[in-house]
Scaffold this active site. Structure first.
Site, short mmCIF file in Angstrom:
data_model
loop_
_atom_site.label_atom_id
_atom_site.label_comp_id
_atom_site.label_asym_id
_atom_site.label_seq_id
_atom_site.Cartn_x
_atom_site.Cartn_y
_atom_site.Cartn_z
N ARG A 327 1.08 -1.17 0.55
CA ARG A 327 0.06 0.26 0.21
C ARG A 327 0.54 1.07 -0.17
O ARG A 327 0.44 2.24 -0.28
CB ARG A 327 -1.06 0.18 1.04
CG ARG A 327 -2.18 1.04 1.16
CD ARG A 327 -3.14 0.71 1.89
NE ARG A 327 -4.49 0.04 1.51
CZ ARG A 327 -5.32 0.36 1.06
NH1 ARG A 327 -5.26 1.41 0.24
NH2 ARG A 327 -6.21 -0.14 0.50
N GLU A 728 -9.37 6.51 6.48
CA GLU A 728 -7.94 5.87 6.52
C GLU A 728 -7.77 7.33 6.01
O GLU A 728 -7.11 7.84 6.33
CB GLU A 728 -8.07 4.88 5.89
CG GLU A 728 -7.67 3.38 6.74
CD GLU A 728 -7.27 2.75 5.78
OE1 GLU A 728 -5.88 2.07 5.98
OE2 GLU A 728 -8.29 2.03 5.04
#
Ligand SMILES: Cc1cc2nc3c(=O)[nH]c(=O)nc-3n(C[C@H](O)[C@H](O)[C@H](O)COP(=O)(O)OP(=O)(O)OC[C@H]3O[C@@H](n4cnc5c(N)ncnc54)[C@H](O)[C@@H]3O)c2cc1C
Ligand code: FES
Ligand code: FES
Lengths: 779, 478
Positions: A327, A728
Site C-alpha cells: 500500500r 483512513e
C-alpha cells in the site's frame, strides 16, 4: 433536557426524517457520556477470575539458554505458569504467513517478546511474579534499522516492484533532476483502551472470548488453533473497542489466545489486559520507513520520470507487512501522474516488535515521499508548490497509475482549486512571504496538499461481508454483521442503512454485538471498508425481508407487488395504510420468514501481485487540506494556526460522523508528523514507552480555525447509497502540516533550498531544518 | 519493631450520592476502588496520570460551599479522600435521570467516538461548569489539558465545553449535602496528621512510611512499577503546610499548596511563573501536585527548582523534634535524585524574597509538546540592574545535568559589566562547556545545549529591552 433511554433502539417510535444522510448521534453517545457503555474490562468480574501477565525478553536477538521459573510459580497469587511447550495446539498465531509465536521457545527476536505467561489472582500479583524469573540469554547480533537490513539483505518477504516505462532513462533525459532521502518514523496507536481479552471456558471444552478486536473471526480461528479445537468450539464477541486504528487488527489475537489457553487449563475465566507500558512495548506499531527518490522534470516542474525506493521496517515477522508495504507503493504517486516510474518496496527484517496495521496501512509512508518531492521540485523551479502540485495531478490522458489501474474520476483539480479560492490561498501566500521577509525570529508556513486513497482490501478475497437481520413480532429489528465498532460509527451507519432500506424509523433498529456464531468467516474491520462492505451486506438482508413483506401483502391483497410501498414505518397497499407493526404481526401469523442473511462481495477488483499490475481498488476517496503554521526560528517550536479541509465522502450516510472521522484522522496524522516520536535505543528497546514520553496531540495543538467541508458528489461506483469510505484517507491530510512546517523552514533560505527534514517534525527536527536552511544561505 | 500505619481502619467518604466505608490498603487508588465497587464508567487509559480517562471530581468543603476539582483517579490513593465527596461519571445525572450539561452537550456536539476517553472529558467539563467559569475557549482548553482523545481531534469536545458553560449548572451535584455531615468524622486508611506536631509524631512513630502530598510522582512507583506502599503519611491535611503567608521580606509558601492554588496566588504577581505553571503537567496534575513534592522528589527535570534557584528561594525543612533549617534551593541537590533532606525531616515551607519576584525574571520550558509534557530543558533567569548593566544575575537550568544547576560562572561574567550584545554572545558562548546534558527520548544533548543557549540569549536581550516572546505568547491570528 434529554432523558435516559436503555440504548439507541426502542421499537414503535415514529421518526419521519430521512435516515440515510442525516446527522444522527453515535448510537452509543448517551452510553458514552454516562459511563454505561461497556468495554471488555468493564464486564462484571466473576469471583474466580484470573489475570495474565507475561515475562519478556530483555534483549533484541538471542538464544534462550535457560529458564528458571521456580520463584514465579511459588509467588503469591500465582495459579498457573506456561511456556511455549504448554500450548496444546499450534503456538504460531501469525495472521497470514508464519513466525508470530504466542510464546518464544528458543530464539527471541525483540525486546519485550513474551517467553512465559502467568495467571494469577490479580494483575499486580501476575506482574510481580513475572519479575522473579531467571532467564539466561546468549545474545546474537541484532538488526535495528532498515538501512542495516537492506545492507544485509534481511527481508521478511520478497521485494516487489511497480514499473511503467523506463524511469531511469526518462530521468537522465530530463531538464532538471533532484534526489533525496528521508527517514519517516512509525507511530504508536495509543488507542485509549489498551489491548484486552476475556476468555470463559464452555461446557463443550471450548471457549467464549470477549475481545477488543477489529477481527473477531481471526481471534476465533487462532484461539481454536492454539487450543487444537474446531473453529465452531470457539465464539468470539466484540461489542465495541475503545479505539483500534489498525492496532487491533492482528495484535488482539495474542491476548485472546493466551487467556483462552489459561481458561482451558484452569477451567476458570481469564482476563488478559495489557497495562499501557506493556502495550506500547509488546504490540506492533506503524512501520518506520526509509524512503529515497530520484525525479526528473521540466522547467515548470512537471514530472517526466520518478524512481522510488521505499523500505519499511517490518520488525521480526511478516505480520501484515506484505499488504502494508504494497500500500505504500500503491500510494507513492499520491495524486500525481508519473509518466515513467520504478517503485521498489522492501520489507526489512529487524529485531524489533513486528509492525502492523495503522490507519492508512503504509499509504502515508508512500505519500510523504510524493509530497516532499513536490515541495522539492517547486523550490527547485521557484514556483508555488500548489501550482506544481496541480500541474502534476492525474487528468484525462494522464491517468494510468504505476500499477496499471486507470483512473476514472478526476476530482482533485477542482477540489484543490476550490479550497484555494475559499481559503484565499494565493493572497495568504503573498502576505506570508511578506511577513517572513520582515520577521527574524518567527516565520509562517503554508501548504495545500491532496490525498487520493485507494479503497478496497488489496488482498482481494477479504472484500466480502455478511449480515444477519431479524424482525421480531413487535416490529423491532435486530441486525448483526461482520464489522466491528471502534468509534467510527459503523453500527450507527448500519442501523441507518437498514432503516432506510426497510422504510422504517432508525429507532426500530438495534445493532447487536459482533459475534462469530452469528455471522461467520468475516473480514477484519479495516481498509476503511467497514461501511462499504458490511453496509451492503446489511442492505442485502434488509432487501430480502422487504421483498418478502411486499410479496406477502401483494398476495394477500391480490395486487401487483409494485403497488405496495413501505416508508416512514407505514405500509401502503392498495390505497390502504397499515402500520409496520401490523404488517409484521400478520406476516408472522402467515408464516413469512422474518429473518434473513445478507452477503456482499466487491465487484471489479483484481490484482496480479507478481506482475504488479491490475485493478486493486474499486474507487478512490479524495481530499485536500490547507494548513498554516507559525514557527520560532530560534527553537524550532511551532503552532498550527489555521486548517481548512475539503474532503470527498461521496454522498454522506451521516455527515456528522464523517466530519468526525475527517477531523480525528487529520489530527492523528498531524500527531504522527509532529510531536509523536517513536524511538528505540541502540539495544533495540522502545524508549518512547509511555504517554509521559510519547506525546499525541492535545486540544491545545489544534487551531481555533479548524474547518472541514464535504465535497458533495455521489460516488460514481455503485457503493452503499453512493457513499465513500472515510476511515483512513483523512489521516494523510495531516501531511499539509508537515509540508507547511518545512515551508516555514525553507523561508530561512528565502525558499532557495530544500532543507532536509525527517518525520516527525518535532521542534528539534524543525530546528535542524531551519539551521540547514540558514546555513544554505550562508554558504 | 517498627510499627505500621493503622491501615485496615475503615475509611469514610462520599461516593456519588452515598456514604461509603471501606477497608483498603494505603496504596489503593481511587480508580481501583470505584471500579471494584462496580462503577466502571471511570476508565484506565494509562495509570500514570497522562491521559485523563480516569478523571473524577473530588469535592471538599470551602467557604463557597463544596468546591470540586478534577483528579487523576489512577494515581490518587483512595485513602487520602477521607471526608471528601468523590463524583464519578455515574454521579452526574440528576435524580430523575437528566443529563448534566457537560454530558448533554457532548452528545449534541458529537463529542464521543469510541467513547473511552469520554467519561474523563465529561468530568473535566463538569468541573468547569460547577466552578462557573466563563464560557470561553481558553478556559475549556485549560480544563481539558490533562485529557487525551485519540478519535475526535478535540474540536467537538471544545465546542461541547463552551456550550455546556453557556448552559451552566442547574442543580447541585447529588450527594453534595452529605459533605458537611461527614467532615468531622473521618476514620482513615492513610495517616492524615492535621498539624505539624502531629506530622512530626507520625514520622517519628512510623519511620518506614512514605510521605505523600499530591502523589503525582510517588504513586507512579505503585502503578507503573508494582511496588507496594503500605504506609503513607499524607502531608496535605497539615494545616500549616497549606498556608501562603508573607512577612516584610519574604513570601512563605506551604509545601503542600497545590499548583492550581499557586496559579491563583501568583496571578498578578508573576506572569512568567503563571505561564510556566500552565505548561506544568495538566489541570488534573496541578490540582494535586505540590512544590514540596517537586523538590523532594529530587528529579533533575522538575520544573520548579530552577525557578526557585533563580528567585534565591530557600527550603525550610523541619525534623521530628520540630527543629527547622533553611537551605538555599541550589544547595539542596547533592546528586542524581539525591537531596539533603534526611529521613526524619519534611519540607515545610518555601521562602521566596519579595525582591526576587519583583525583579525581572523569565522562565523557558522546552518540550516536544507544548502542553502537559516533561521538560527537555527548563531555564530560569533573573536579573537586576539596568538595561546596560546587570547588578545581580541568577541563571539556573533543569534537564542539563544530574541535578538542577545554577551557573555562577556565567552570573559572574555578566555581573557589573557593561551589558552589550557582545557580552551576551560571550555569556552564551561560555555556557557551552558548563553543562553535560544527555541524549534521551526527549531530546538530543546537542539540542538541549542549543536551547539552553537560546534561552539565556532571549532572557538577556529581553532585559536589554528587546522583546523576544515565546511561541505560546504570540497571537495566531492570520
Ligand atoms: C502526567 C504528569 C505530568 C507531570 N508534569 C510535570 C511537569 O510538567 N513538570 C514537573 O516538574 N513535574 C511534572 N510532573 C511530576 C509531578 O507532578 C511533580 O513533581 C509534582 O510537583 C509532585 O508533587 P506531589 O505533591 O504530587 O508529590 P508526591 O508524589 O506526593 O511526592 C513526591 C515525593 O516527594 C515526597 N514529599 C512530598 N511532599 C513532601 C514534603 N512536604 N516533605 C518531604 N517529602 C515530601 C514524597 O515522599 C515523594 O517521595 C508530572 C507528573 C505527572 C504524573
Ligand atoms: S488512567 Fe490515564 S490519567 Fe489516569
Ligand atoms: S473518543 Fe476515542 S479516545 Fe476519545
Amino acid at each position: 433536557m434529554r432523558k435516559l433511554t436503555n440504548g439507541s433502539a426502542g421499537a414503535g417510535v415514529v421518526d419521519t426524517k430521512p435516515v440515510v444522510g442525516s446527522d444522527l448521534a453515535h448510537e452509543s453517545a448517551i452510553k458514552h457520556v454516562t459511563g454505561r457503555a461497556t468495554y471488555v474490562d468493564d464486564i462484571a468480574e466473576p469471583a474466580n477470575l484470573l489475570h495474565v501477565a507475561t515475562g519478556q525478553s530483555t534483549i533484541a536477538h538471542g538464544r534462550i539458554r535457560s529458564i528458571n521459573l521456580d520463584a514465579v510459580r511459588t509467588a503469591e497469587g500465582v495459579v498457573d505458569v506456561i511456556v511455549c511447550d504448554d500450548i496444546p495446539g499450534d503456538p504460531d498465531i501469525s495472521p497470514v504467513y508464519t513466525g508470530d509465536q504466542l510464546l518464544a521457545s528458543q530464539i527471541v527476536e525483540y525486546v519485550g517478546q513474551p517467553i512465559f505467561a502467568v495467571a494469577a489472582s490479580s494483575l499486580e500479583a501476575a506482574k510481580r511474579a513475572c519479575s522473579l524469573a531467571q532467564i539466561e540469554f546468549e545474545e546474537l547480533p541484532a538488526i535495528l534499522t532498515p538501512q542495516q537490513a537492506l545492507k544485509e539483505s534481511q527481508f521478511v518477504l520478497p521485494t516487489r516492484t511497480f514499473q511503467i516505462g523506463d524511469a531511469s532513462k526518462a530521468i537522465d533525459a530530463a531538464e532538471l533532476v533532484i534526489e533525496s532521502e528521508q527517514t519517516v518514523r512509525g507511530q504508536e496507536h495509543f488507542y485509549l483502551e489498551g489491548q484486552v481479552s476475556l476468555a470463559t471456558p464452555t461446557e463443550d471444552g471450548g471457549v467464549h472470548v470477549v475481545s477488543s478486536s477489529q477481527h473477531p473471526t481471526e481471534v476465533q480461528k487462532l484461539v481454536a488453533s492454539v487450543l487444537g479445537l474446531n473453529i465452531h468450539q470457539v465464539q468470539a464477541e466484540v461489542r465495541r473497542m475503545g479505539g483500534g486504528f489498525g492496532g487491533k487488527e492482528s495484535q488482539a489475537a495474542a491476548l485472546a489466545c493466551m487467556a483462552a489457553v489459561f481458561a482451558v487449563r484452569t477451567g476458570r475465566p481469564v482476563k488478559y489486559r495489557m497495562p499501557r507500558q506493556d502495550d506500547m512495548v509488546q504490540t506492533g506499531k506503524r512501520h518506520d520507513f526509509w524512503n529515497r527518490y530520484r525525479a526528473g522534470f521540466d522547467a515548470k516542474g512537471v514530472l517526466t520520470g520518478v524512481e522510488m525506493e521505499l523500505a519499511g521496517l517490518c520488525g521480526c515477522t511478516a505480520d501484515l507487512s506484505e499488504g502494508i508495504v504494497d500500500r505504500a507503493m500503491f500510494h507513492a504517486d499520491n495524486a500525481y501522474y508519473y509518466p515513467a516510474t520504478t517503485i521498489h518496496g522492501y520489507r526489512c527484517k529487524t529485531h524489533t516488535v513486528s509492525n502492523t496495521a495503522f490507519r492508512g496501512f503504509g499509504g502515508p509512508k508512500g505519500m510523504i515521499a510524493a509530497e516532499s518531492m513536490m515541495d522539492d521540485i517547486a523550490r527547485t523551479v521557484q514556483r508555488d508548490p500548489l501550482d506544481v502540485r496541480i500541474d502534476n495531478l492525474y487528468g484525462p490522458g494522464r491517468d494510468v497509475t504505476p500499477y496499471g489501474q486507470k483512473l476514472e474520476q478526476h476530482m482533485l483539480r477542482d477540489m484543490m482549486q476550490q479550497l484555494a479560492t475559499d481559503t484565499d490561498y494565493y493572497e495568504r501566500r503573498k502576505s506570508i512571504t511578506e511577513y517572513n521577509r520582515n520577521s527574524d525570529q518567527f516565520r509562517k508556513g503554508l501548504a495545500l496538499t491532496p490525498v487520493k486513497f485507494g479503497i478496497s482490501f488489496t488482498a482481494t478475497h477479504l472484500n466480502q461481508a455478511g449480515a444477519l437481520l431479524h424482525v421480531y413480532t413487535d416490529g423491532s429489528i435486530s441486525i448483526n454483521h461482520g464489522g466491528t465498532e471502534m468509534g467510527q460509527g459503523l453500527y450507527t451507519k448500519i442501523a441507518q442503512i437498514v432503516a432506510t432500506t426497510l422504510g422504517v424509523s432508525y429507532e426500530r433498529v438495534m445493532v447487536t454485538s459482533t459475534r462469530t456464531d452469528k455471522v461467520p468467516n468475516t473480514s477484519p474491520t479495516a481498509a476503511s471498508s467497514g461501511t462499504d462492505i458490511n453496509g451492503m451486506a446489511a442492505k442485502n438482508a434488509a432487501e430480502k425481508i422487504r421483498a418478502r413483506l411486499i410479496n406477502f401483502l401483494a398476495d394477500q391483497h391480490g395486487v401487483e407487488s409494485d403497488s405496495v410501498q413501505i416508508a416512514n414505518d407505514l405500509v401502503m397497499v392498495n390505497g390502504q395504510s397499515l402500520t409496520f407493526d401490523e404488517v409484521i404481526k400478520a406476516a408472522y401469523m402467515a408464516r413469512v420468514q422474518l429473518s434473513a442473511t445478507g452477503f456482499y462481495k466487491t465487484p471489479k477488483i483484481h490484482f496480479d501481485k507478481e506482475a504488479g499490475k491490475g485493478h486493486p481498488f474499486f474507487y478512490y476517496a479524495n481530499g485536500c487540506a490547507a494548513s498554516e503554521v507559525l514557527v520560532d526560528g530560534a527553537t524550532g517550536e511551532y503552532r498550527v494556526s489555521r486548517v481548512d479541509i475539503l474532503h470527498d465522502v461521496g454522498s454522506s450516510i451521516n455527515p456528522a460522523l464523517d466530519i468526525g472521522q475527517i477531523e480525528g484522522g487529520f489530527v492523528q496524522g498531524m500527531g504522527w508528523l509532529t510531536t509523536e516520536e517513536l524511538l528505540w535505543d541502540d539495544r533495540g528497546r522502545v524508549i518512547s514507552n509511555s504517554p509521559a514520553n510519547y506525546k499525541i496531540p492535545t486540544a491545545y495543538d489544534l487551531p481555533e480555525h479548524f474547518k472541514v467541508s464535504l465535497y458533495d458528489q455521489p460516488n460514481n461506483e455503485d457503493t452503499i447509497y453512493r457513499s465513500k469510505a472515510v476511515g483512513e484517507p483523512p489521516l494523510m491530510l495531516g501531511l499539509s502540516v508537515w509540508c507547511a512546517l518545512r515551508d516555514a523552514a525553507a523561508s530561512f533560505s528565502d525558499y532557495r533550498m530544500n532543507p532536509p527534514m525527517d518525520a516527525p517534525a518535532t521542534p528539534e527536527q524543525l530546528y535542524r531544518a531551519i539551521q540547514a536552511a540558514k546555513a544554505g544561505v550562508a554558504s | 519493631m517498627v510499627k505500621t500505619c493503622p491501615n485496615g481502619q475503615e475509611l469514610k467518604f462520599i461516593l456519588n450520592n452515598q456514604i461509603k466505608e471501606l477497608d483498603v490498603p494505603a496504596d489503593k487508588t481511587i480508580l481501583q476502588a470505584v471500579r471494584e465497587l462496580g462503577l466502571t464508567g471511570t476508565k484506565e487509559g494509562c495509570a500514570s496520570g497522562d491521559c485523563g480517562a480516569c478523571t473524577v471530581l473530588v469535592g471538599e468543603p470551602s467557604d463557597k460551599g463544596v468546591r470540586y476539582q478534577t483528579v487523576n483517579a489512577c494515581i490518587a490513593p483512595i485513602g487520602q479522600q477521607a471526608g471528601r465527596h468523590i463524583v464519578t461519571v455515574e454521579g452526574l445525572e440528576s435524580p430523575d435521570g437528566e443529563l448534566h450539561p457537560a454530558q448533554e452537550e457532548m452528545v449534541n456536539c458529537h463529542g464521543s467516538q469510541c467513547g473511552f476517553c469520554t467519561p474523563g472529558f465529561v468530568m473535566s467539563l463538569a468541573a468547569l461548569v460547577e466552578a462557573d467559569v466563563s464560557a470561553d475557549r481558553e478556559e475549556v482548553l485549560q480544563g481539558i489539558s490533562g485529557n487525551l482523545c485519540r478519535c475526535t481531534g478535540y474540536r467537538p469536545i471544545v465546542e461541547a465545553g463552551i456550550a455546556a458553560l453557556e448552559v451552566g449548572s442547574s442543580a447541585a451535584i447529588q450527594g453534595q449535602e452529605l459533605v458537611q455531615s461527614l467532615s468531622a468524622s473521618t476514620a482513615q486508611a492513610v495517616l492524615q496528621p492535621a498539624n505539624e506536631s502531629e506530622l512530626q509524631e507520625s514520622i517519628r512513630d512510623f519511620p518506614n512510611a512514605d510521605l505523600i502530598a499530591g502523589g503525582t510522582d510517588l504513586m507512579l512507583e505503585v502503578t507503573q512499577r508494582y511496588e507496594a506502599k503500605p504506609n503513607l503519611i499524607d502531608v496535605t491535611r497539615v494545616e500549616e503546610l497549606q498556608l501562603v503567608s508573607a512577612d516584610e521580606e519574604k513570601l512563605v509558601i506551604g509545601a503542600a499548596v497545590s499548583y492550581s492554588r499557586l496559579e491563583e496566588f501568583f496571578a498578578g504577581r508573576s506572569s512568567p511563573f503563571v505561564s510556566l505553571l500552565h505548561r506544568l503537567g495538566s489541570r488534573q496534575i496541578r490540582n494535586s501536585g505540590t512544590l514540596g513534592g517537586n523538590l523532594a522528589n529530587g528529579s533533575p527535570i522538575a520544573d520548579t527548582p530552577p525557578i526557585l534557584i533563580a528567585w534565591d528561594a530557600e527550603i525550610e525543612t523541619v525534623n521530628t523534634k520540630g527543629e527547622a533549617r533553611l537551605t538555599a534551593v541550589s544547595d539542596f541537590y547533592r546528586g542524581y535524585r539525591d537531596t539533603t533532606l534526611s529521613g526524619d525531616e519534611y519540607i515545610a515551607r518555601i521562602h521566596i524574597p519579595h525582591a526576587s519576584i519583583e525583579s525581572f525574571h523569565r522562565f523557558f520550558k522546552s518540550s516536544k509538546r507544548l502542553e502537559d509534557d516533561i521538560s527537555s530543558v527548563m531555564g530560569a533567569f533573573r536579573f537586576e540592574g539596568t538595561p546596560d548593566k546587570v547588578t545581580v544575575a541568577r541563571i539556573a537550568f533543569g534537564g542539563m545535568a544530574a541535578t538542577p544547576v545554577r551557573l555562577k560562572a556565567i552570573e559572574d561574567l555578566l555581573t557589573d559589566s557593561e551589558l552589550s550584545r557582545d557580552l551576551v554572545a560571550q555569556a552564551v558562548e561560555a555556557l557551552g562547556d558548563k553543562m553535560t546534558p544527555l541524549t534521551d527520548v526527549r531530546a538530543s544533548a546537542a539540542y538541549r545545549s542549543e536551547m539552553a543557549a537560546s534561552m539565556l540569549e532571549r532572557a538577556l536581550l529581553e532585559f536589554m529591552g528587546e522583546a523576544r516572546p515565546v511561541i505560546t505568547e504570540v497571537s495566531l491570528d492570520a
